[in-house]
Design an enzyme around this catalytic site. Sequence first.
Site, PDB file in Angstrom:
ATOM      1  N   SER A  62     -32.741 -18.484  61.021  1.00 11.05           N
ATOM      2  CA  SER A  62     -34.064 -18.433  61.579  1.00 11.05           C
ATOM      3  C   SER A  62     -34.108 -18.245  63.092  1.00 11.05           C
ATOM      4  CB  SER A  62     -34.814 -19.714  61.214  1.00 11.05           C
ATOM      5  OG  SER A  62     -34.158 -20.831  61.770  1.00 11.05           O
ATOM      6  N   SER A 120     -28.791 -21.115  60.579  1.00 11.21           N
ATOM      7  CA  SER A 120     -29.724 -20.427  61.469  1.00 11.21           C
ATOM      8  C   SER A 120     -29.265 -20.141  62.886  1.00 11.21           C
ATOM      9  CB  SER A 120     -31.023 -21.217  61.552  1.00 11.21           C
ATOM     10  OG  SER A 120     -31.813 -20.924  60.443  1.00 11.21           O
ATOM     11  N   LYS A 150     -35.376 -21.513  71.511  1.00  5.88           N
ATOM     12  CA  LYS A 150     -36.044 -21.322  70.212  1.00  5.88           C
ATOM     13  C   LYS A 150     -37.316 -22.156  70.145  1.00  5.88           C
ATOM     14  CE  LYS A 150     -35.065 -21.579  65.230  1.00  5.88           C
ATOM     15  NZ  LYS A 150     -34.080 -22.049  64.222  1.00  5.88           N
TER      16      LYS A 150
HETATM   17  N1  GLN Z   1     -31.769 -19.720  55.916  1.00  2.00           N
HETATM   18  C1  GLN Z   1     -31.729 -21.126  55.646  1.00  2.00           C
HETATM   19  C2  GLN Z   1     -33.085 -21.598  55.167  1.00  2.00           C
HETATM   20  O1  GLN Z   1     -33.917 -20.775  55.004  1.00  2.00           O
HETATM   21  C3  GLN Z   1     -31.302 -21.872  56.873  1.00  2.00           C
HETATM   22  C4  GLN Z   1     -32.371 -22.015  57.862  1.00  2.00           C
HETATM   23  C5  GLN Z   1     -31.921 -22.830  59.041  1.00  2.00           C
HETATM   24  O2  GLN Z   1     -30.741 -23.033  59.245  1.00  2.00           O
HETATM   25  N2  GLN Z   1     -32.882 -23.333  59.772  1.00  2.00           N
HETATM   26  O3  GLN Z   1     -33.308 -22.739  54.967  1.00  2.00           O
END
Ligand code: GLN
Length: 481
Positions: free
Chosen positions: A155, A179, A80
């Site tokens: 994400s 994420s 990532k």
């Molecule tokens: N969807 C969550 C957010 O927007 C989690 C994102 C993540 O885990 N990096 O913060």
Amino acid sequence: MTGEAKPTAAGVRADLAAKKISARELTGKYYARIERENPHWNAFLALSPDRAFAQADRIDRLVARGEELPPLAGLPLAVKDVLATRGVPTTCGSRILENYRPPYDATAVERLEQAGAIVLGKTNCDEFAMGSSNENSAYGPVRNPAAPDRVPGGSSGGSAAAVAAGLAVAALGTDTGGSVRQPGAFCGIPALMPTYGRVSRYGLIAFASSLDRVGPMATTVGDVAALLGAIAGQDPRDATSAPVPVPHYTKELSQPISGLRIGVPNEYFGEGMDAEVRKKVEAGIALLEGLGCRRVALEMPHTDYAIATYYLIATAEASSNLARYDGVRYGLRIPADTLAGMYRKTRGAGFGPEVKRRIMLGTYALSTGYYEAYYLKAQKARALIARDFQQAFEKADLLVTPTSPVPAFRLGERTADPLAMYLADIYTVTGSLAGVPGISVPCGRTGLGLPVGLQIFGPHFGESRVLQLAHAFERAGGASL
Ligand code: GLN
């Protein structure tokens, strides 16, 4: 890659040892596939062929000398783009870091390379990991290989899609509020968020430091365990990494699960949950009961506060972590007549709308007069949510819930409504706030063929148990329920 057996780390290593293929050939094969298919998925943002082939040649020399191969020898790996990779572009999905090449590697990346893995390149993600659909990337959305008109989740959407589309055998993602787990669920692959402190955050570019974790994504639970074994353990470069011994996850994977008490919290089956997801998760729980687990009904009364708590704490931490992008030291710089003008222009042009929204929310929550009403209150709620988990683990060995209330949604379906997007995290942010480990493991598909994820939470540093249950579930046919 339907019809073929899933490629795994163990399979790759065995093929190399038996000289069925060389690491160089295998790497070339994956790059050819990426070149052909990535334009369709947009999973990779940058490739690192020099580094990959140099590593492949090291592995091939070990094979030629007849030496014992490291555990992840030749494993085609995607990383990532929020994890630092020496000399390889690391953008965090943001314009503000468009040309940034870090001078160092994240510890997790370094450890996987030491274990023999081959870093193919960097994967697309929501900007600074803020999002649940990968639509917040400055470099365009990713398509879900299970349903190309739908999001892969976020994400870590690029990492999940790369593995699901067979462009990599395994990947690293990061999980702050879901994420790793939610894109795993949406794309139909197992994906683990380890305990906070289990894996070093060194080189993980910070979003919300008290929540950020690095986690493995792969085609099988066995590979998730193997990757975790390679990246886990204390690191002197991350003071929050824990000095807790690392078990041999792979060796412990097949321990019996019969008799385990699996807690099913009522609050995770509430309103807003898709009927098909509910049915599949119920079938998943029944499958576990059939394997000898005992279902225990539980209450976790503070679950309702998790989304509000998470979005206060995460945005507060993000607003201070992202203060470093000022156009002075690295990344984008838009010149202006004054220093303040340069900051404004650089940040105005470099950050996308979701990142700006979060910086504003976080700055507001931390400001004088509001700190106690918002940030401090969120910290108190966080403690109560963590206590719910602690009490649940007095009655149950592991907790089983859906990963997400809905399967993958259509591209564009939720972008106009941030709250609807934030609600997609309702079952994942709880474990993030509590610091416990959680995995998402494939649990059948909906009528439209969309993957459903079953989430398994364990107590702090209880990854081995979590993996054992996920492995037993996978072997019993959980993915085709
Ligand atoms: N969807 C969550 C957010 O927007 C989690 C994102 C993540 O885990 N990096 O913060």
